[in-house]
Design a protein around this motif. Sequence first.
Motif, PDB file in Angstrom:
ATOM      1  N   ILE A  21       5.923   6.103 -14.654  1.00 11.83           N
ATOM      2  CA  ILE A  21       6.444   5.070 -13.736  1.00 11.83           C
ATOM      3  C   ILE A  21       6.735   5.445 -12.183  1.00 11.83           C
ATOM      4  CG2 ILE A  21       8.779   5.122 -14.332  1.00 11.83           C
ATOM      5  CD1 ILE A  21       6.555   1.865 -13.512  1.00 11.83           C
ATOM      6  N   THR A  22       7.210   6.776 -11.996  1.00 13.59           N
ATOM      7  CA  THR A  22       7.400   7.247 -10.629  1.00 13.59           C
ATOM      8  C   THR A  22       6.288   7.583  -9.952  1.00 13.59           C
ATOM      9  OG1 THR A  22       7.442   9.677 -11.618  1.00 13.59           O
ATOM     10  CG2 THR A  22       9.694   8.528 -11.299  1.00 13.59           C
ATOM     11  N   ASP A  23       5.079   7.462 -10.592  1.00  9.63           N
ATOM     12  CA  ASP A  23       3.744   7.465  -9.709  1.00  9.63           C
ATOM     13  C   ASP A  23       3.445   6.329  -9.018  1.00  9.63           C
ATOM     14  OD1 ASP A  23       3.124  10.176 -10.616  1.00  9.63           O
ATOM     15  OD2 ASP A  23       1.560   9.345 -12.100  1.00  9.63           O
ATOM     16  N   ILE A  24       4.500   5.177  -8.943  1.00  5.70           N
ATOM     17  CA  ILE A  24       4.120   4.090  -8.166  1.00  5.70           C
ATOM     18  C   ILE A  24       4.556   4.571  -6.729  1.00  5.70           C
ATOM     19  CG2 ILE A  24       4.511   2.358  -9.754  1.00  5.70           C
ATOM     20  CD1 ILE A  24       7.398   1.886  -9.080  1.00  5.70           C
ATOM     21  N   ARG A  25       5.121   5.457  -6.509  1.00  6.01           N
ATOM     22  CA  ARG A  25       5.467   6.056  -5.199  1.00  6.01           C
ATOM     23  C   ARG A  25       4.273   6.674  -4.546  1.00  6.01           C
ATOM     24  NH1 ARG A  25      10.721   5.079  -3.893  1.00  6.01           N
ATOM     25  NH2 ARG A  25      12.176   4.833  -5.826  1.00  6.01           N
ATOM     26  N   LYS A  26       2.837   6.880  -5.327  1.00  6.13           N
ATOM     27  CA  LYS A  26       2.159   7.724  -4.793  1.00  6.13           C
ATOM     28  C   LYS A  26       1.185   6.620  -4.071  1.00  6.13           C
ATOM     29  CE  LYS A  26       2.721  11.362  -7.812  1.00  6.13           C
ATOM     30  NZ  LYS A  26       2.199  12.580  -8.917  1.00  6.13           N
ATOM     31  N   VAL A  27       1.637   5.713  -3.317  1.00  7.35           N
ATOM     32  CA  VAL A  27       0.406   4.633  -2.707  1.00  7.35           C
ATOM     33  C   VAL A  27      -0.260   5.265  -1.598  1.00  7.35           C
ATOM     34  CG1 VAL A  27       0.468   2.545  -1.610  1.00  7.35           C
ATOM     35  CG2 VAL A  27       2.495   2.720  -3.227  1.00  7.35           C
ATOM     36  N   ASP A  28      -1.568   5.110  -2.111  1.00 11.33           N
ATOM     37  CA  ASP A  28      -2.653   5.731  -1.029  1.00 11.33           C
ATOM     38  C   ASP A  28      -3.292   4.734  -0.014  1.00 11.33           C
ATOM     39  OD1 ASP A  28      -4.696   7.594   0.127  1.00 11.33           O
ATOM     40  OD2 ASP A  28      -5.939   6.991  -1.466  1.00 11.33           O
ATOM     41  N   ARG A  29      -3.890   3.662  -0.677  1.00 18.46           N
ATOM     42  CA  ARG A  29      -4.305   2.425   0.113  1.00 18.46           C
ATOM     43  C   ARG A  29      -3.805   1.150  -0.652  1.00 18.46           C
ATOM     44  NH1 ARG A  29     -10.523   4.040   1.658  1.00 18.46           N
ATOM     45  NH2 ARG A  29     -10.378   6.273   1.314  1.00 18.46           N
ATOM     46  N   VAL A  30      -3.724   0.247   0.514  1.00 18.71           N
ATOM     47  CA  VAL A  30      -3.386  -1.346   0.154  1.00 18.71           C
ATOM     48  C   VAL A  30      -4.458  -2.233   0.565  1.00 18.71           C
ATOM     49  CG1 VAL A  30      -1.340  -2.990   0.035  1.00 18.71           C
ATOM     50  CG2 VAL A  30      -0.929  -0.437  -0.107  1.00 18.71           C
ATOM     51  N   PHE A  31      -4.709  -3.118  -0.142  1.00 19.38           N
ATOM     52  CA  PHE A  31      -5.632  -4.051   0.219  1.00 19.38           C
ATOM     53  C   PHE A  31      -5.088  -5.631  -0.112  1.00 19.38           C
ATOM     54  CE2 PHE A  31      -8.167  -0.421  -0.352  1.00 19.38           C
ATOM     55  CZ  PHE A  31      -9.444  -0.681   0.450  1.00 19.38           C
ATOM     56  N   ILE A  32      -5.187  -6.484   1.205  1.00 18.72           N
ATOM     57  CA  ILE A  32      -4.831  -7.802   0.603  1.00 18.72           C
ATOM     58  C   ILE A  32      -6.076  -8.629   1.323  1.00 18.72           C
ATOM     59  CG2 ILE A  32      -3.300  -9.713   1.782  1.00 18.72           C
ATOM     60  CD1 ILE A  32      -1.029  -7.699   1.918  1.00 18.72           C
TER      61      ILE A  32
END
Length: 609
Positions: A406-417
């Motif tokens: 679950i701590t991998d959620i902190r490894k955000v690379d790109r975000v799309f909206i």
Amino acid sequence: MRTPERKRLMTVLPLGLSKATFRGALIAASFLLPAAAAHAATPAVAIINAQIFDGTGAAPYKGVLVAQDGRIVDVGPKAKPPKGAQVIDAKGEAVVPGFFDVHTHWTPAGAPAITPKIADAYLASGVTTVNDFHQQPESFAPRRQWLSTLTAPHVNFVARVSTPGGHGADWADEATTRWVNTPEAAKAAIEGLAPYKPDAIKAFTDGWRYGSSPDNTSMDGWTLKALTDAAHKLNLKVLSHTVTVERGAVAASSGVDIIAHSLQDEPIDAETVARLKANGTFYAPTLAVYEPVKPGQKPPADADSPRAKLAVQKFGYALANVKTLKDAGVPIALGTDAGMPGTPHGASTLREMELLVQAGLSPSEALIAGTATSARAMNLLADRGTLEKGKRADFVLIAGQPWTTITDIRKVDRVFIDGKAVFGSGSTRSPANDKPTMPVLKAKGPLIDDFERADGRTSLDTLRLSDFDGGRDRSVEVLQTIDRGDGDHVLSVAAKMAQKPEPDAGVLLPLSRGSVEPVDASAFKGVTFELRGDGGPYVVTINSASGSWAATVSADKTWAKVTVPFTDFKRSGRGEGAWTGTDLLEVGVSGSRPAGRKLWFELDDVTFY
């Protein structure tokens, strides 16, 4: 939005249409076609070689996600990038739905403190939708306009209802939090909020102050049921501030849709669990705000102090109750109370998923809580929350496998909206995100309020605000316009002071709707108005985007014109910038009297000069 289908031009003259009219229609259509063609030709974005966690409960799989015109047009192990698509190779990465936080406060006391930076913080954490509980409904329209100019998550504005003396009513006037204590008042409050088009309703139902201070009042079941019934008739979900097991049972029996805090005073009992299940109540425990020692904080100096031990005990109940409810089939959503002390925007949403795992959810279950279940709780699952064809293209690329760790959620690379990159490589960001406020408005004129309107609105068509002390015991204040005796109307302010040091009461006159857009009054020299009262002293306040400024005046029972140059105003409280006169939000007059005493003054013709 989905691309509208291009309509073929009719080659047969429609019945009843003249040839001249038809030729005109053809000419008009010839100008429209290039624009339609350009819209249809918007290139798709294709994420390839990714491990896709779609939020539906299915196992992650290697596949392709294609987004175009704001929607997912294809996704799956057999999907392929269409010709001309922008291809992003996500080998070694995961694609997950954008995260959804159902409980945040975009408050100037939070971290970050201003709207554009709060938006930045959420995008950097992969949060693409939030509920904001903080704003007065009068500000919804201008804030929606502001957000439309920012690179920001989708924001749902939640209107607030509490009880007199209840939590949420202990610091806000009724322009921000409506106060109700009967079914009739609850119904009227929802009807009064409806014109502001809230996205949901928050009910402060529980006055328990966590065993660390005297309790506030609580909302009875009859009033809460009337509130939820009225909200549901408008298709509005009701989220509740409910923090005790006993009040949790009342909330469920009264039709609350989402309990937006942890029940944490004791272990939850089987009867309350059954009530929550029977009502279909969702549970968003906001563990992040209750964690006794938050990330980056130092442990308390005395871990054995009663306060520290109580915090640990309550958090233990909160964790255990999440597990009990999850095991019983009560749906767990994600909320944080971000904006509160030690609960920063964005990072707290990620921390909440880690804490849900600590409470007993699997990493996959925590991800679903923060995506699909939160969307379902807000009745938005048909639009977002999972990665399925036709849904909104809000998704996050993560350099890891958060369904395993679950701590991998902190490894955000790109975000799309809406299919557009808003964070990470290749993203675009609005220049407005680097400006602290909305564009400044020029003052419409010298007049602020002549009190000729009896509907509670100023001459600028803004909503007058009661401005009085906070806390459980609050001064009782009445604002009303009265006839001065010659057909002219004035504002009458009367108050009985609360039993506390330095109680106060008065009025604030917003210079723009909801006090959102700053106003440039630098062309003027100061503020002038007519005043009479009980002798004073009175405080004239100017609130600005960079702080508050005050000057002291006096007045007796005889009407007098008061003139206060801007140079007489001194900074009060905390602020960041120097006086410029270009970022003003509100002008107010107030006064303080000894506890239990009364205050009155009358005000007319407030203007800049």
